[in-house]
Design a protein around this motif. Structure first.
Motif, PDB file in Angstrom:
ATOM      1  N   HIS A  16       0.551  -1.202  -0.043  1.00 35.48           N
ATOM      2  CA  HIS A  16       0.268   0.065  -0.085  1.00 35.48           C
ATOM      3  C   HIS A  16       0.968   1.231  -0.133  1.00 35.48           C
ATOM      4  CE1 HIS A  16      -2.963   3.256   1.352  1.00 35.48           C
ATOM      5  NE2 HIS A  16      -3.739   2.152   0.974  1.00 35.48           N
ATOM      6  N   ALA A  73      -2.297   5.832   7.917  1.00 29.33           N
ATOM      7  CA  ALA A  73      -1.788   4.894   7.192  1.00 29.33           C
ATOM      8  C   ALA A  73      -2.141   3.237   7.626  1.00 29.33           C
ATOM      9  CB  ALA A  73      -0.021   4.464   7.545  1.00 29.33           C
ATOM     10  N   PRO A  74      -2.262   2.521   6.701  1.00 29.08           N
ATOM     11  CA  PRO A  74      -3.217   1.092   7.304  1.00 29.08           C
ATOM     12  C   PRO A  74      -2.154   0.289   7.980  1.00 29.08           C
ATOM     13  CG  PRO A  74      -2.617   0.993   4.949  1.00 29.08           C
ATOM     14  CD  PRO A  74      -1.683   2.766   5.673  1.00 29.08           C
ATOM     15  N   VAL A  75      -2.206   0.792   9.467  1.00 30.06           N
ATOM     16  CA  VAL A  75      -1.084  -0.283  10.571  1.00 30.06           C
ATOM     17  C   VAL A  75      -1.830  -0.237  11.562  1.00 30.06           C
ATOM     18  CG1 VAL A  75       1.342   0.442   8.984  1.00 30.06           C
ATOM     19  CG2 VAL A  75       0.245   1.460  11.341  1.00 30.06           C
TER      20      VAL A  75
ATOM     21  N   GLY B  61     -10.827  -1.871  11.575  1.00 33.41           N
ATOM     22  CA  GLY B  61     -11.124  -1.614  11.222  1.00 33.41           C
ATOM     23  C   GLY B  61     -10.827  -0.229  10.361  1.00 33.41           C
ATOM     24  N   ARG B  62     -10.276   0.994  11.198  1.00 37.94           N
ATOM     25  CA  ARG B  62      -9.737   2.020  10.845  1.00 37.94           C
ATOM     26  C   ARG B  62      -8.655   2.115   9.478  1.00 37.94           C
ATOM     27  NH1 ARG B  62      -6.088   5.257  10.554  1.00 37.94           N
ATOM     28  NH2 ARG B  62      -4.797   4.194  12.085  1.00 37.94           N
ATOM     29  N   ALA B  63      -7.895   1.164   9.875  1.00 36.03           N
ATOM     30  CA  ALA B  63      -6.731   0.432   8.862  1.00 36.03           C
ATOM     31  C   ALA B  63      -6.675   0.065   7.417  1.00 36.03           C
ATOM     32  CB  ALA B  63      -6.235  -0.267   9.674  1.00 36.03           C
ATOM     33  N   GLY B  65      -9.766   0.309   6.194  1.00 37.97           N
ATOM     34  CA  GLY B  65     -10.636   1.057   5.399  1.00 37.97           C
ATOM     35  C   GLY B  65      -9.561   2.472   4.481  1.00 37.97           C
ATOM     36  N   GLU B  66      -8.707   2.012   5.178  1.00 44.32           N
ATOM     37  CA  GLU B  66      -7.601   3.191   4.760  1.00 44.32           C
ATOM     38  C   GLU B  66      -7.231   2.396   3.812  1.00 44.32           C
ATOM     39  OE1 GLU B  66      -6.611   6.406   5.504  1.00 44.32           O
ATOM     40  OE2 GLU B  66      -7.990   6.543   7.237  1.00 44.32           O
ATOM     41  N   ALA B  67      -6.216   0.950   3.916  1.00 43.65           N
ATOM     42  CA  ALA B  67      -6.415  -0.193   2.742  1.00 43.65           C
ATOM     43  C   ALA B  67      -6.780   0.145   1.805  1.00 43.65           C
ATOM     44  CB  ALA B  67      -5.911  -0.803   3.392  1.00 43.65           C
ATOM     45  N   LEU B  68      -8.260   0.746   1.681  1.00 35.82           N
ATOM     46  CA  LEU B  68      -9.136   0.760   0.569  1.00 35.82           C
ATOM     47  C   LEU B  68      -9.612   2.271  -0.324  1.00 35.82           C
ATOM     48  CD1 LEU B  68     -11.758  -1.777   1.731  1.00 35.82           C
ATOM     49  CD2 LEU B  68     -10.206  -2.349  -0.229  1.00 35.82           C
ATOM     50  N   LYS B  71     -11.889   5.328   3.464  1.00 35.55           N
ATOM     51  CA  LYS B  71     -12.386   4.946   5.025  1.00 35.55           C
ATOM     52  C   LYS B  71     -13.448   4.786   5.785  1.00 35.55           C
ATOM     53  CE  LYS B  71      -9.916   8.739   8.591  1.00 35.55           C
ATOM     54  NZ  LYS B  71      -9.704   9.746   8.933  1.00 35.55           N
ATOM     55  N   PRO B  72     -14.645   5.514   5.064  1.00 34.34           N
ATOM     56  CA  PRO B  72     -16.113   4.607   5.910  1.00 34.34           C
ATOM     57  C   PRO B  72     -16.512   3.303   5.438  1.00 34.34           C
ATOM     58  CG  PRO B  72     -16.806   6.245   4.231  1.00 34.34           C
ATOM     59  CD  PRO B  72     -15.499   6.615   4.158  1.00 34.34           C
ATOM     60  N   ALA B  73     -15.708   2.417   5.012  1.00 34.51           N
ATOM     61  CA  ALA B  73     -15.768   1.137   4.493  1.00 34.51           C
ATOM     62  C   ALA B  73     -16.318   0.808   6.159  1.00 34.51           C
ATOM     63  CB  ALA B  73     -15.297   0.083   3.695  1.00 34.51           C
ATOM     64  N   PRO B  74     -16.863  -0.593   6.298  1.00 31.97           N
ATOM     65  CA  PRO B  74     -17.582  -1.202   7.670  1.00 31.97           C
ATOM     66  C   PRO B  74     -16.514  -2.213   7.554  1.00 31.97           C
ATOM     67  CG  PRO B  74     -18.966  -1.990   6.083  1.00 31.97           C
ATOM     68  CD  PRO B  74     -18.437  -0.183   5.442  1.00 31.97           C
ATOM     69  N   VAL B  75     -14.835  -2.517   6.962  1.00 31.26           N
ATOM     70  CA  VAL B  75     -14.103  -3.700   7.422  1.00 31.26           C
ATOM     71  C   VAL B  75     -13.470  -3.649   8.146  1.00 31.26           C
ATOM     72  CG1 VAL B  75     -13.918  -3.767   4.448  1.00 31.26           C
ATOM     73  CG2 VAL B  75     -12.464  -2.288   5.648  1.00 31.26           C
ATOM     74  N   ASP B  76     -12.436  -4.755   8.356  1.00 35.75           N
ATOM     75  CA  ASP B  76     -11.506  -4.755   9.846  1.00 35.75           C
ATOM     76  C   ASP B  76     -10.595  -5.625   9.611  1.00 35.75           C
ATOM     77  OD1 ASP B  76     -13.039  -7.346   9.211  1.00 35.75           O
ATOM     78  OD2 ASP B  76     -14.323  -7.879  11.591  1.00 35.75           O
TER      79      ASP B  76
ATOM     80  N   MET C   1     -12.940  -9.663   8.803  1.00 33.90           N
ATOM     81  CA  MET C   1     -14.365 -10.170   8.747  1.00 33.90           C
ATOM     82  C   MET C   1     -14.428 -12.151   9.129  1.00 33.90           C
ATOM     83  SD  MET C   1     -13.467  -7.475   6.455  1.00 33.90           S
ATOM     84  CE  MET C   1     -13.890  -7.721   5.224  1.00 33.90           C
ATOM     85  N   VAL C  58     -18.973  -8.681  10.509  1.00 35.32           N
ATOM     86  CA  VAL C  58     -17.715  -7.205  10.626  1.00 35.32           C
ATOM     87  C   VAL C  58     -17.288  -7.558  11.971  1.00 35.32           C
ATOM     88  CG1 VAL C  58     -18.510  -5.471  10.511  1.00 35.32           C
ATOM     89  CG2 VAL C  58     -15.868  -5.953  10.208  1.00 35.32           C
ATOM     90  N   GLU C  60     -15.552  -4.850  14.711  1.00 28.46           N
ATOM     91  CA  GLU C  60     -15.591  -3.618  15.714  1.00 28.46           C
ATOM     92  C   GLU C  60     -16.304  -2.304  15.266  1.00 28.46           C
ATOM     93  OE1 GLU C  60     -13.648  -0.800  13.194  1.00 28.46           O
ATOM     94  OE2 GLU C  60     -12.328  -0.113  14.397  1.00 28.46           O
ATOM     95  N   ARG C  62     -16.156   1.253  15.216  1.00 25.16           N
ATOM     96  CA  ARG C  62     -16.135   2.253  14.048  1.00 25.16           C
ATOM     97  C   ARG C  62     -16.590   1.629  12.873  1.00 25.16           C
ATOM     98  NH1 ARG C  62     -14.398   3.012   9.393  1.00 25.16           N
ATOM     99  NH2 ARG C  62     -13.292   1.484   9.366  1.00 25.16           N
ATOM    100  N   ALA C  63     -16.001  -0.109  12.206  1.00 20.71           N
ATOM    101  CA  ALA C  63     -16.623  -0.515  11.451  1.00 20.71           C
ATOM    102  C   ALA C  63     -18.625  -0.899  11.330  1.00 20.71           C
ATOM    103  CB  ALA C  63     -16.070  -1.417  10.672  1.00 20.71           C
ATOM    104  N   GLU C  66     -20.298   1.981  11.336  1.00 21.11           N
ATOM    105  CA  GLU C  66     -21.059   1.869   9.290  1.00 21.11           C
ATOM    106  C   GLU C  66     -21.336   1.781   8.848  1.00 21.11           C
ATOM    107  OE1 GLU C  66     -19.215   4.607   8.237  1.00 21.11           O
ATOM    108  OE2 GLU C  66     -18.129   5.265   9.254  1.00 21.11           O
TER     109      GLU C  66
END
Lengths: 90, 90, 90, 90, 90
Positions: A16, A73-75, B61-63, B65-68, B71-76, C1, C58, C60, C62-63, C66
């Motif tokens: 990334h 950053a996605p970390v 989740g936050r990280a 989402g950043e990777a995608l 940011k607001p995507a519901p992923v973990d 997920m 999911v 987390e 925040r996710a 969302e």
């Protein structure tokens, strides 16, 4: 935060874009008596740690991003300190 | 972050609108010696990974989402790099 | 997920106002071979899932918030997709 | 939050600038009957705790940062209270 | 979210100012069949729960802070509902 020992390095050329240039270190979590605990994990180095050093690792995305000075950053794990001494008071 | 191997794919036609079009990959976490560790988990692919590739997975989740870049995507969990080499310094 | 199966429903009439009306589903995490893994957990349904369906969960806050389209809701798990197929490439 | 006992201190002279001056305490999570549970972990002290005290520990980055009054600090665990009494109602 | 039973109370007079006045309850996570699962944990009560009640617990800082209506509070677990019924569809 966890006490870990740096045990290796990881190279990932395709990654990334937000962490181009970041150093990926493999760390082994330790028990208080320095025996290994659980599995090794990958961290981003925020303080210039070297292999074999005992380090302070933060395990959480927001905090790890802060450690890099790049909040988005996605970390999810970062080395945030080099441990000098651990004192146990039983 | 975790070292994982991509082991499969998942199709979910009915899903949350914010990740329409995202690729869902099933990954198996690995130990340092490449043996499987724990259960497989679902990730969103942020770098164009393929089945059997060894990848860098961020679990938060936050990280993720950043990777995608959304940011607001519901992923973990997200794949954020393809691993070339892991070097262990004992 | 996580891949889970919906196994039940929960009714809680007295609850935090931000998720009045939300549907609470009990889901059982699954291994790749569909055997149960660990304990069931409570999720908020974001896609209209039904009992016995295999779903994408999911885990987390925040996710999950969302997924509900209500970012500040106090939730830590949400169903964000209905799984059609899981393909394992050994 | 977890009930823990402060069991030691850690010195890390080279560390991330945002928590210069913060006190690092090693805490042991406890079961209800005060027996140790799992591994010790490192926390930042937000209330002036001392060794041997029974404390309330928050395990999450955002919350731990708040406890320090420095939201962007890269921490994932903080001591947020000194426990006076625990009452179990069986 | 987790299904838990309230099993006790905790008093902490010296604590972080942002949750002065908050009620600290000790909860025991439950399996679907109401047997205890894992260790008890400390939560902040967001709905006026009482000892012995079966409750809905959210385990995540952001979500727990929302439950208290005080987003920046340093908490990682909160009671967000009182459970009336759990229905399992095998």
């Amino acid at each position: 935060m966890q006490i870990c020992r740096v045990v290796g390095t990881v190279v990932a050329t395709r990654k990334h874009r937000t962490f181009e240039g970041a150093k990926l270190l493999l760390v082994q979590p330790l028990n208080i008596d320095d025996t290994p605990r659980g599995s090794a994990l990958l961290t981003i180095d925020g303080v210039g740690a070297g292999v074999h050093e005992k380090v302070l690792v933060v395990l959480e995305g927001r905090a790890a991003g802060e450690a890099l000075g790049r909040k988005p950053a996605p970390v999810d794990a970062a080395i945030i300190g080099i441990i000098d001494t651990v004192t146990i008071d039983d």
